[in-house]
Design a protein around this motif. Structure first.
Motif, PDB file in Angstrom:
ATOM      1  N   GLN A   1       0.838  -1.501   0.223  1.00  0.00           N
ATOM      2  CA  GLN A   1      -0.267   0.283   0.200  1.00  0.00           C
ATOM      3  C   GLN A   1       1.200   1.818  -0.100  1.00  0.00           C
ATOM      4  N   GLN A   2       2.500   0.909   0.825  1.00  0.00           N
ATOM      5  CA  GLN A   2       3.258   2.180   0.607  1.00  0.00           C
ATOM      6  C   GLN A   2       3.527   2.734  -0.137  1.00  0.00           C
ATOM      7  N   ASP A   3       3.866   1.376  -1.207  1.00  0.00           N
ATOM      8  CA  ASP A   3       5.239   1.530  -2.658  1.00  0.00           C
ATOM      9  C   ASP A   3       3.845   2.074  -3.639  1.00  0.00           C
ATOM     10  N   GLU A   4       2.730   1.644  -3.404  1.00  0.00           N
ATOM     11  CA  GLU A   4       1.028   2.267  -4.519  1.00  0.00           C
ATOM     12  C   GLU A   4       1.057   3.976  -4.342  1.00  0.00           C
ATOM     13  N   THR A   5       1.439   4.327  -2.993  1.00  0.00           N
ATOM     14  CA  THR A   5       0.772   5.574  -2.405  1.00  0.00           C
ATOM     15  C   THR A   5       2.030   7.153  -2.639  1.00  0.00           C
ATOM     16  N   TRP A   6       3.829   6.865  -1.999  1.00  0.00           N
ATOM     17  CA  TRP A   6       3.877   7.513  -1.821  1.00  0.00           C
ATOM     18  C   TRP A   6       5.029   8.404  -2.859  1.00  0.00           C
ATOM     19  N   PRO A   7       4.767   7.926  -3.874  1.00  0.00           N
ATOM     20  CA  PRO A   7       5.849   7.817  -5.163  1.00  0.00           C
ATOM     21  C   PRO A   7       5.061   9.016  -5.916  1.00  0.00           C
ATOM     22  N   LEU A   8       3.531   8.796  -5.610  1.00  0.00           N
ATOM     23  CA  LEU A   8       2.698  10.182  -6.776  1.00  0.00           C
ATOM     24  C   LEU A   8       2.255  11.022  -5.914  1.00  0.00           C
ATOM     25  N   GLU A   9       2.709  11.186  -4.477  1.00  0.00           N
ATOM     26  CA  GLU A   9       3.134  11.901  -3.913  1.00  0.00           C
ATOM     27  C   GLU A   9       4.505  12.819  -4.563  1.00  0.00           C
ATOM     28  N   CYS A  10       5.116  12.565  -5.703  1.00  0.00           N
ATOM     29  CA  CYS A  10       6.382  12.742  -5.694  1.00  0.00           C
ATOM     30  C   CYS A  10       6.215  13.411  -7.275  1.00  0.00           C
ATOM     31  N   GLY A  11       4.758  12.588  -8.264  1.00  0.00           N
ATOM     32  CA  GLY A  11       3.946  12.884  -9.288  1.00  0.00           C
ATOM     33  C   GLY A  11       5.214  11.299 -10.585  1.00  0.00           C
ATOM     34  N   CYS A  12       5.646  10.340  -9.647  1.00  0.00           N
ATOM     35  CA  CYS A  12       5.847   9.142 -10.134  1.00  0.00           C
ATOM     36  C   CYS A  12       4.658   8.308 -10.220  1.00  0.00           C
ATOM     37  N   VAL A  13       4.631   7.158 -10.874  1.00  0.00           N
ATOM     38  CA  VAL A  13       4.049   6.215 -10.512  1.00  0.00           C
ATOM     39  C   VAL A  13       4.346   5.368  -9.813  1.00  0.00           C
ATOM     40  N   GLY A  14       2.788   4.828  -9.049  1.00  0.00           N
ATOM     41  CA  GLY A  14       3.236   4.043  -7.272  1.00  0.00           C
ATOM     42  C   GLY A  14       2.716   2.820  -7.529  1.00  0.00           C
ATOM     43  N   GLN A  15       3.560   1.477  -8.217  1.00  0.00           N
ATOM     44  CA  GLN A  15       3.072   0.757  -8.363  1.00  0.00           C
ATOM     45  C   GLN A  15       4.246  -0.469  -7.357  1.00  0.00           C
ATOM     46  N   GLU A  16       3.886  -1.964  -7.669  1.00  0.00           N
ATOM     47  CA  GLU A  16       4.794  -2.322  -6.691  1.00  0.00           C
ATOM     48  C   GLU A  16       6.244  -3.442  -7.094  1.00  0.00           C
ATOM     49  N   THR A  17       5.966  -3.038  -8.056  1.00  0.00           N
ATOM     50  CA  THR A  17       7.120  -3.704  -8.831  1.00  0.00           C
ATOM     51  C   THR A  17       7.865  -2.110  -9.877  1.00  0.00           C
ATOM     52  N   THR A  18       7.595  -1.851 -10.519  1.00  0.00           N
ATOM     53  CA  THR A  18       8.135  -0.898 -10.898  1.00  0.00           C
ATOM     54  C   THR A  18       8.540   0.864 -10.497  1.00  0.00           C
ATOM     55  N   GLY A  19       8.960   1.266 -10.902  1.00  0.00           N
ATOM     56  CA  GLY A  19       9.868   2.799 -10.614  1.00  0.00           C
ATOM     57  C   GLY A  19       9.870   2.457  -8.898  1.00  0.00           C
TER      58      GLY A  19
END
Length: 421
Positions: free
Chosen positions: A91-109
């Motif tokens: 859940q965290q992996d898919e959430t906090w990257p969005l705060e920087c305008g980046c994809v939040g996904q469990e294996t990518t980015g």
């Protein structure tokens, strides 16, 4: 034949058990050990697993344990399907990257890097304990990010092959569209784990006729809908990209979309609660339909096929796996881990020759491989600067201010899993 599954308490496991039960002639398992520290989940999953075996008259024994060393002792193969930190970390992996305008996904980015940092040290510890207990056992890695984890295992000298269900899922889908059996479909599947393209779809084997143009002409709309990419993208490329390529080809669109709906982690967590409640029903003796929505379709069939081939018990001679490049893609180092068709046998996996790649694909593969090099270094050695370098190198990040912000967030959200933080 004894097999052990580390992460046996996963809600995925009944899919695997169903495959072992149905395909017992291909892989005659006499003892299957499910290993997991979560005793409550393990009891529910283990109970259903035994009922599935019983319903299908499988003679094998299913054992559950939280003792890793005892569970893997004497195993011919060990399957890894663990998630360090559970769905909460996802859940965290898919959430906090969005705060920087980046994809939040469990294996990518950035989320995929976080998962790698949590996972690689744990998997290497497990593999070392397997080697001490049983040095001849094969390790089949289904734990994401598969490419990075498999490379860590191979570099440490373990007998390991990585496995993903993307290729077998596409093989089954194309077979249905072509109205042939899956065994008749061979994929020119090339790239890295979760970064692959189907350059050809051949009938009858690696040298068969390429029917991909026919597939795209007659079923392009359906294929594009599954990938959630515009039909014209497939027509212009003339290939079928993995659905993970949407994160690259439509990054900004995906970021906007992810910001307006619940995360996939939240959806999966809800499914897991339902599934575990179902697994506790003593009348349930088959995998429930809901499990198909959980993910991992055809994982069991791919795992059975791979284990059978590695253990010298048959299996398909050619399978799509993650293994060392060893010159297959000449623009990558030999010790890069790629995902391609390989000839699999008792000695391991040897990649087949692949078509020469268009720079459009080769360039992105080389770019992401460079990121994976840095990601593995960060996972093995730790340190904020190494995390920053890996993020800066990732094509879905690539800007220093994004990389700085993501580094701080990654460390803050994963501190309990990072020994150096």
């Amino acid at each position: 034949m004894k097999l052990a599954v580390v992460g046996g308490g996963s809600t995925y496991t009944p899919e695997l058990i169903d495959g072992f039960a149905r395909l017992r002639d291909t892989l005659p398992v006499s003892e299957l050990v499910l290993i997991d520290p979560a005793a409550d989940r393990l009891e529910l999953v283990g109970g259903l697993a035994r009922r599935i075996f019983a319903k299908q008259d499988h003679p094998g024994t299913i054992v559950t344990t939280s003792d890793l060393d005892a569970g893997v002792e004497g195993a011919d193969a060990v399957l890894l399907q663990l998630r360090v930190g559970g769905q909460a970390a996802r859940q965290q992996d898919e959430t906090w990257p969005l705060e920087c305008g980046c994809v939040g996904q469990e294996t990518t980015g950035a989320g995929g890097l976080a998962k790698a940092l949590r996972t690689v040290p744990v998997v290497l510890d497990i593999a070392e304990r397997v080697r001490r207990t049983n040095p001849d056992a094969w390790i089949i890695d289904f734990t994401n990010p598969v490419g990075i984890v498999t490379r860590a295992l191979l570099q440490a000298g373990h007998k390991a092959v990585g496995l993903c269900n993307v290729a077998i899922g596409l093989q089954r889908k194309f077979a249905a569209l072509l109205q042939v059996t899956p065994g008749e479909v061979h994929l020119d599947h090339v790239g890295l784990n979760h970064l692959t393209w189907e350059l050809g779809v051949r009938l009858g084997g690696p040298d068969g006729d390429n029917v991909l143009p026919k597939l795209l002409a007659e079923h392009g709309d359906a294929i594009a809908d599954d990938l959630r990419l515009p039909r014209q993208v497939l027509d212009r490329l003339g290939v079928v990209p993995s659905y993970y390529l949407r994160y690259f080809y439509a990054h900004d669109e995906v970021v906007r979309e992810l910001g307006t709906k619940p995360s996939r982690a939240a959806e999966v967590a809800g499914m897991e609660r339902e599934l575990l409640a179902m697994y506790g029903d003593p009348a349930l003796d088959e995998k429930p339909e809901l499990l198909a929505k959980r993910g991992g379709a055809f994982y069991s069939e791919a795992a059975v096929d791979l284990a059978a081939s590695l253990l010298g018990n048959g299996g398909s001679p050619v399978q799509v796996v993650n293994t060392y490049n060893n010159g297959t893609l000449p623009f990558l180092a030999d010790d890069a881990v790629i995902e391609v068709p390989a000839r699999v046998g008792h000695g391991g996996a040897v990649p087949l020759a692949v078509p020469e790649l268009d720079p459009l694909y080769a360039g992105l593969i080389a770019h992401v491989t460079a990121y994976e090099d840095l990601a593995l270094e960060a996972a093995l050695r730790g340190g904020r600067d190494r995390v920053f370098r890996a993020l800066l190198a990732h094509p879905l990040v690539g800007q220093y201010d994004h990389a700085d912000g993501l580094t701080d967030r990654l460390i803050a959200h994963n501190r309990e899993h990072l020994s150096w933080a």
